[in-house]
Design an enzyme around this catalytic site. Structure first.
Site, PDB file in Angstrom:
ATOM      1  N   ASP A   1      30.062  20.480  51.793  1.00  7.80           N
ATOM      2  CA  ASP A   1      28.839  19.702  52.041  1.00  7.80           C
ATOM      3  C   ASP A   1      28.091  19.334  50.768  1.00  7.80           C
ATOM      4  O   ASP A   1      27.146  18.551  50.819  1.00  7.80           O
ATOM      5  CB  ASP A   1      27.913  20.511  52.969  1.00  7.80           C
ATOM      6  CG  ASP A   1      28.574  20.750  54.320  1.00  7.80           C
ATOM      7  OD1 ASP A   1      28.535  21.894  54.811  1.00  7.80           O
ATOM      8  OD2 ASP A   1      29.179  19.793  54.848  1.00  7.80           O
TER       9      ASP A   1
ATOM     10  N   HIS B   1      30.699  30.018  50.636  1.00  6.88           N
ATOM     11  CA  HIS B   1      31.557  29.812  51.820  1.00  6.88           C
ATOM     12  C   HIS B   1      32.059  31.172  52.291  1.00  6.88           C
ATOM     13  O   HIS B   1      32.331  32.051  51.506  1.00  6.88           O
ATOM     14  CB  HIS B   1      32.764  28.919  51.469  1.00  6.88           C
ATOM     15  CG  HIS B   1      33.419  28.341  52.674  1.00  6.88           C
ATOM     16  ND1 HIS B   1      34.361  29.016  53.403  1.00  6.88           N
ATOM     17  CD2 HIS B   1      33.230  27.161  53.310  1.00  6.88           C
ATOM     18  CE1 HIS B   1      34.754  28.279  54.427  1.00  6.88           C
ATOM     19  NE2 HIS B   1      34.080  27.138  54.393  1.00  6.88           N
TER      20      HIS B   1
HETATM   21  C1  SDX Z   1      30.447  24.713  56.354  1.00  7.30           C
HETATM   22  O1  SDX Z   1      33.394  28.240  58.044  1.00  7.30           O
HETATM   23  C2  SDX Z   1      33.728  27.034  57.705  1.00  7.30           C
HETATM   24  O2  SDX Z   1      34.858  26.708  57.524  1.00  7.30           O
HETATM   25  C3  SDX Z   1      32.549  26.074  57.574  1.00  7.30           C
HETATM   26  C4  SDX Z   1      32.867  24.721  56.997  1.00  7.30           C
HETATM   27  C5  SDX Z   1      33.757  23.914  57.907  1.00  7.30           C
HETATM   28  O3  SDX Z   1      34.432  22.998  57.417  1.00  7.30           O
HETATM   29  O4  SDX Z   1      33.643  24.111  59.160  1.00  7.30           O
HETATM   30  O5  SDX Z   1      33.514  24.891  55.726  1.00  7.30           O
HETATM   31  C6  SDX Z   1      31.604  23.897  56.803  1.00  7.30           C
HETATM   32  O6  SDX Z   1      29.715  25.173  57.168  1.00  7.30           O
HETATM   33  C7  SDX Z   1      30.271  24.949  54.889  1.00  7.30           C
HETATM   34  C8  SDX Z   1      29.062  25.889  54.569  1.00  7.30           C
HETATM   35  C9  SDX Z   1      27.766  25.067  54.669  1.00  7.30           C
HETATM   36  N1  SDX Z   1      26.607  25.970  54.567  1.00  7.30           N
HETATM   37  C10 SDX Z   1      25.840  26.013  53.458  1.00  7.30           C
HETATM   38  O7  SDX Z   1      26.070  25.392  52.439  1.00  7.30           O
HETATM   39  C11 SDX Z   1      24.618  26.921  53.591  1.00  7.30           C
HETATM   40  C12 SDX Z   1      24.446  27.765  52.310  1.00  7.30           C
HETATM   41  N2  SDX Z   1      25.575  28.709  52.261  1.00  7.30           N
HETATM   42  C13 SDX Z   1      25.285  30.080  52.640  1.00  7.30           C
HETATM   43  O8  SDX Z   1      24.321  30.207  53.652  1.00  7.30           O
HETATM   44  C14 SDX Z   1      26.548  30.920  52.785  1.00  7.30           C
HETATM   45  O9  SDX Z   1      27.300  30.734  51.644  1.00  7.30           O
HETATM   46  C15 SDX Z   1      27.429  30.751  54.007  1.00  7.30           C
HETATM   47  C16 SDX Z   1      26.662  30.846  55.265  1.00  7.30           C
HETATM   48  C17 SDX Z   1      28.155  29.463  53.957  1.00  7.30           C
HETATM   49  C18 SDX Z   1      28.486  31.862  53.976  1.00  7.30           C
HETATM   50  O10 SDX Z   1      27.772  32.996  54.025  1.00  7.30           O
HETATM   51  P1  SDX Z   1      28.404  34.467  54.160  1.00  7.30           P
HETATM   52  O11 SDX Z   1      29.867  34.471  54.071  1.00  7.30           O
HETATM   53  O12 SDX Z   1      27.775  35.086  55.351  1.00  7.30           O
HETATM   54  O13 SDX Z   1      27.902  35.098  52.816  1.00  7.30           O
HETATM   55  P2  SDX Z   1      26.509  35.809  52.656  1.00  7.30           P
HETATM   56  O14 SDX Z   1      25.420  34.952  53.262  1.00  7.30           O
HETATM   57  O15 SDX Z   1      26.657  37.206  53.174  1.00  7.30           O
HETATM   58  O16 SDX Z   1      26.321  35.813  51.089  1.00  7.30           O
HETATM   59  C19 SDX Z   1      27.071  36.724  50.273  1.00  7.30           C
HETATM   60  C20 SDX Z   1      26.248  36.830  49.002  1.00  7.30           C
HETATM   61  C21 SDX Z   1      24.791  37.150  49.301  1.00  7.30           C
HETATM   62  O17 SDX Z   1      24.275  37.844  48.179  1.00  7.30           O
HETATM   63  P3  SDX Z   1      23.700  39.315  48.420  1.00  7.30           P
HETATM   64  O18 SDX Z   1      22.560  39.110  49.424  1.00  7.30           O
HETATM   65  O19 SDX Z   1      24.866  40.111  49.017  1.00  7.30           O
HETATM   66  O20 SDX Z   1      23.238  39.748  47.055  1.00  7.30           O
HETATM   67  O21 SDX Z   1      26.210  35.558  48.324  1.00  7.30           O
HETATM   68  C22 SDX Z   1      24.867  35.040  48.340  1.00  7.30           C
HETATM   69  C23 SDX Z   1      24.099  35.822  49.376  1.00  7.30           C
HETATM   70  O22 SDX Z   1      22.723  35.915  49.008  1.00  7.30           O
HETATM   71  N3  SDX Z   1      24.930  33.649  48.762  1.00  7.30           N
HETATM   72  C24 SDX Z   1      24.044  32.735  48.407  1.00  7.30           C
HETATM   73  C25 SDX Z   1      24.512  31.563  48.998  1.00  7.30           C
HETATM   74  N4  SDX Z   1      25.639  31.812  49.682  1.00  7.30           N
HETATM   75  C26 SDX Z   1      25.882  33.122  49.541  1.00  7.30           C
HETATM   76  N5  SDX Z   1      22.924  32.796  47.662  1.00  7.30           N
HETATM   77  C27 SDX Z   1      22.253  31.627  47.515  1.00  7.30           C
HETATM   78  N6  SDX Z   1      22.638  30.446  48.032  1.00  7.30           N
HETATM   79  C28 SDX Z   1      23.753  30.389  48.774  1.00  7.30           C
HETATM   80  N7  SDX Z   1      24.135  29.223  49.292  1.00  7.30           N
END
Ligand code: SDX
Length: 378
Positions: free
Chosen positions: A314, A263
């Site tokens: 989710d 998140h």
């Molecule tokens: C919602 O914003 C809100 O409030 C949203 C929400 C709401 O109620 O409106 O809470 C609802 O959208 C929840 C999120 C649903 N999405 C997912 O589950 C999709 C999977 N999650 C990721 O794509 C990610 O965690 C995000 C998009 C939710 C957040 O991403 P960020 O803050 O941009 O973090 P990032 O992608 O830069 O990741 C930081 C690190 C990375 O590692 P490095 O590349 O720096 O080594 O954490 C890793 C990422 O690779 N990482 C993940 C991951 N989430 C972060 N690695 C694998 N799987 C994941 N899900």
């Protein structure tokens, strides 16, 4: 570019873009409150109607106020005939979120207050859209399944009526309460991508229907509202509890983006996930589909141990919705059916104290250069 003072912040991470009285989101300690009321109390003790009233009006309703809001929501459930006709004309495999975006645009064509951005008109539209979106989601599902839409049941509350219009069956009290709490948990979440989208749109003095159509478009994405459906498809891909370890092994080795984990704001845990986990356990057990809950718990533990990633809202809503009989490709529309309360509350707040939202870009293109006519270009 004349931007000496400010700096580039990708994805506006950590940028505070607006004051709000709606949602207090503490990402460090994993706490969430709507207008001062903790989400655990609201999910446990308040109906979605009470929570929508709270977001729109600033306080939990008195008995009389709740009756008025409930009556208004029930009275606003009908959708225009041409919307049902449109669903009949669109391809049967239309993505339900695209159908919903179309529905919001068509509802805007019929809404008597469509271009009135006054507080009073926005309040009326918030009620209508909250009810009509539920009806539209269910009507589209029935039409794409070759069936006629089921008329709303005036004696059922918002959540129970949604399930009734979707399935034709009146849900049990337990099922209705679980779905009602889910709508509350999804209702509002500060300046997430879809809510921020609605604010950007109305900051130009555009209207609520245009903004909600934009919010639907943003919520559709798998990094946002689309994650719930993706979580369920992951669990279905894994298939059995015994296969979770092998899947996790593979996914980690392939560095897959694991839907339902991580998140942008919560770093110590998403409080909604903890509540939904308990609800999913109950619902999966009740429906005789406990394996989905067991798989989710096992996958949660493996991924958390390997990467320290936390499950977000989710992750556990997926097995919960599945056990409530909601089709997988309707998970995101269901999230929209909850978030419409927060979108419309944010639109009210933005319109009431507006400033055009217009950030800058950092230019990284070619230096200034002389124009060359086409006959002289190589
Ligand atoms: C919602 O914003 C809100 O409030 C949203 C929400 C709401 O109620 O409106 O809470 C609802 O959208 C929840 C999120 C649903 N999405 C997912 O589950 C999709 C999977 N999650 C990721 O794509 C990610 O965690 C995000 C998009 C939710 C957040 O991403 P960020 O803050 O941009 O973090 P990032 O992608 O830069 O990741 C930081 C690190 C990375 O590692 P490095 O590349 O720096 O080594 O954490 C890793 C990422 O690779 N990482 C993940 C991951 N989430 C972060 N690695 C694998 N799987 C994941 N899900």
């Amino acid at each position: 570019m004349d931007r000496e003072s400010s700096q580039l912040i990708r994805g506006l991470e950590g940028v505070v873009a607006a004051p709000t009285q709606l949602c207090d989101l503490d990402g460090t300690h994993g706490r969430l409150a709507y207008r001062g009321y903790d989400i655990t109390d609201l999910a446990r003790h308040a109906s979605f109607e009470e929570v929508a009233h709270l977001l729109w009006h600033g306080d939990l309703p008195t008995g009389g106020e709740l009756d008025r809001t409930t009556v208004a929501l029930i009275a606003a459930r009908d959708i225009p005939r041409e919307l049902v006709e449109t669903f009949r004309l669109t391809p049967k495999d239309t993505d339900p979120m695209r159908a919903l975006q179309t529905a919001v645009a068509i509802l805007g064509m019929r809404d008597p207050d469509a271009t009135d951005n006054s507080h009073a008109a926005n309040l009326r539209k918030a009620v209508r859209l909250t009810s009509q979106i539920a009806t539209a989601i269910c009507a589209h599902h029935r039409v794409r399944s070759g069936q006629s839409p089921i008329p709303a049941a005036p004696d059922l509350g918002h959540a129970a009526n949604f399930l009734y219009m979707l399935t034709g069956r009146r849900p049990s009290t337990v099922t209705a309460k679980a779905f009602d709490a889910s709508l509350t948990l999804y209702a509002e979440h500060e300046l997430n991508a879809s809510t921020f989208t609605t604010r950007v749109i109305v900051s130009t003095q555009s209207d609520m229907h245009s903004a909600v159509a934009g919010g639907v478009g943003a919520l559709k994405g798998p990094l946002h509202g689309g994650a719930g459906e993706a979580v369920m498809r992951t669990l279905m891909e894994i298939g059995e509890v015994a296969h979770v370890d092998a899947f996790a092994e593979r996914a980690l080795a392939e560095k897959r983006r694991l839907m339902g984990f991580g998140h942008r704001v919560y770093k110590a845990g998403d409080p909604r996930a903890a509540i939904l986990r308990g609800m999913a356990e109950e619902a999966c057990r009740q429906s005789g589909q406990f394996k989905w809950y067991e798989m989710a718990v096992k996958l949660h533990a493996r991924i958390n141990a390997a990467k320290g990633l936390i499950p977000n809202v989710d992750f556990y809503s997926a097995p919960l919705f599945y056990s409530l009989g909601i089709p997988v490709d309707l998970f995101t529309p269901v999230i929209a059916a909850g978030r419409i309360a927060g979108w419309t509350a944010n639109i009210l707040e933005q319109h009431d104290d507006n400033r055009l939202i217009r950030p800058r870009g950092e230019y990284v293109g070619p230096k200034r250069r002389a124009f060359v006519s086409v006959d002289k270009r190589a």
